[in-house]
Design an enzyme around this catalytic site. Sequence first.
Site, PDB file in Angstrom:
ATOM      1  CB  THR A 144      -0.936   0.015   1.229  1.00 20.99           C
ATOM      2  OG1 THR A 144      -1.542   1.306   1.355  1.00 20.99           O
ATOM      3  CG2 THR A 144      -0.183  -0.278   2.515  1.00 20.99           C
ATOM      4  CE1 TYR A 182      -3.758  -3.505   5.041  1.00 21.86           C
ATOM      5  CE2 TYR A 182      -3.706  -1.112   5.097  1.00 21.86           C
ATOM      6  CZ  TYR A 182      -3.692  -2.292   4.376  1.00 21.86           C
ATOM      7  OH  TYR A 182      -3.621  -2.262   3.006  1.00 21.86           O
ATOM      8  CG  HIS A 183      -1.284   1.720   6.864  1.00 16.93           C
ATOM      9  ND1 HIS A 183      -2.446   2.154   7.473  1.00 16.93           N
ATOM     10  CD2 HIS A 183      -1.467   1.892   5.543  1.00 16.93           C
ATOM     11  CE1 HIS A 183      -3.289   2.586   6.549  1.00 16.93           C
ATOM     12  NE2 HIS A 183      -2.721   2.436   5.365  1.00 16.93           N
ATOM     13  CE  LYS A 186      -1.396  -4.880   2.856  1.00 17.00           C
ATOM     14  NZ  LYS A 186      -1.493  -5.878   1.780  1.00 17.00           N
TER      15      LYS A 186
END
Length: 384
Positions: A144, A182-183, A186
């Site tokens: 992302t 979440y980030h 990633k």
Amino acid sequence: MKVLILGIDGYLGWALALRLISRNHEVIGIDNLATRKAVEEIGSDSAFPLPSPEERVKEVKKHLGGNLEFHVGDITNKDFLSDIIKRNKPDVVVHFAEQRSAPYSMRDLDHAKYTLQNNLFGTLNLIYSVKEIDPAIHILKMGTMGEFGTPNFDIPESPFVNAIINGKEDKIFTPRWGGSIYHFSKIFDSYLLAYYNQLYGLTMTDIMQGPVYGTKIPEMTSESLRTRFDFDESYGTVVNRFCVEAILGLPLTPYGKGGQTRGFISLEDSVEALKTLIEHPPKQGEYRVVNQFMEVHSVNEIAEMVKNAGEQLGLQTSIQHVPNPRVEKEEHYYNPEKRILEELGFKPKRNMKDEVKVMIEDLLPYKERLERYKQVIMPKTKWR
């Protein structure tokens, strides 16, 4: 080519599968249906009804023909994943099989732990399965643009940048700073890919994609072929959420000042870009980073586009800023590089201004279904 898609039941996974099948690629899919369960947990559902995996396979064969397998299973089970890879010998594995919602990861400790365990263990299992079975398999992993945060420097596509530290030049991994658990999952994915690329010479494409918007691609010729479409506060991206708010007569709700700026891409352009990267893999043993977005807009600009599109269709729309539940810069510099896809000949087909009108028209017949879930749109998950 033979393509294994991890997370085939998702918004992007299903759309990509249809695109690849329509281009005569052979597709094998894996999904544990976790997004269906998570969205049900928060009291929502897809705007478009989703058939079961078995029904999806039947509908693909009926409308598109081609080769499709759909295995229901969890890639955090390495034996299961390795067995599928060993039996099918794919040319490329596309990794979408992650918990993909920032708000969901920030609900509480249990959701944070689930996000980290699911995302990182799945990625590790994939890396080791490929290393052990066939190191020549291309791993194409969905990351992302949010990995980088909102830095005061131009975001490159190079995985490493030159830096002056204590007066000496050195190469460092392009700096990243996530805006949620979440980030950060990633970000650590990217470190894992880069590390195992150096360790074992595995071939990797790490895609830094901006938020995706859109309801369909041309291959979705019947309702039974539609992909999921989320609009709740956890899984609905900002454009998709605003379009549903317009249909339901709710104010469009930018968070805070609305100056948050990101790179966006339509569903059609996303799957076509992914197809391009699959058909044009990096050199064997290369770790390739691709910034995948087409337009840069602020949240306020998106709200105005959706408001105008709604009014053109006879909807009464307004914009109402709400307190920002997230911890993020609301006004900032933002200039990511976009080079590799253009060099491969990719050209976008959609733009947000036109597409939001198409999206609203496509969603209007489902207004009654959307009404049943309108209570899940406003933000309830707060970072602090």
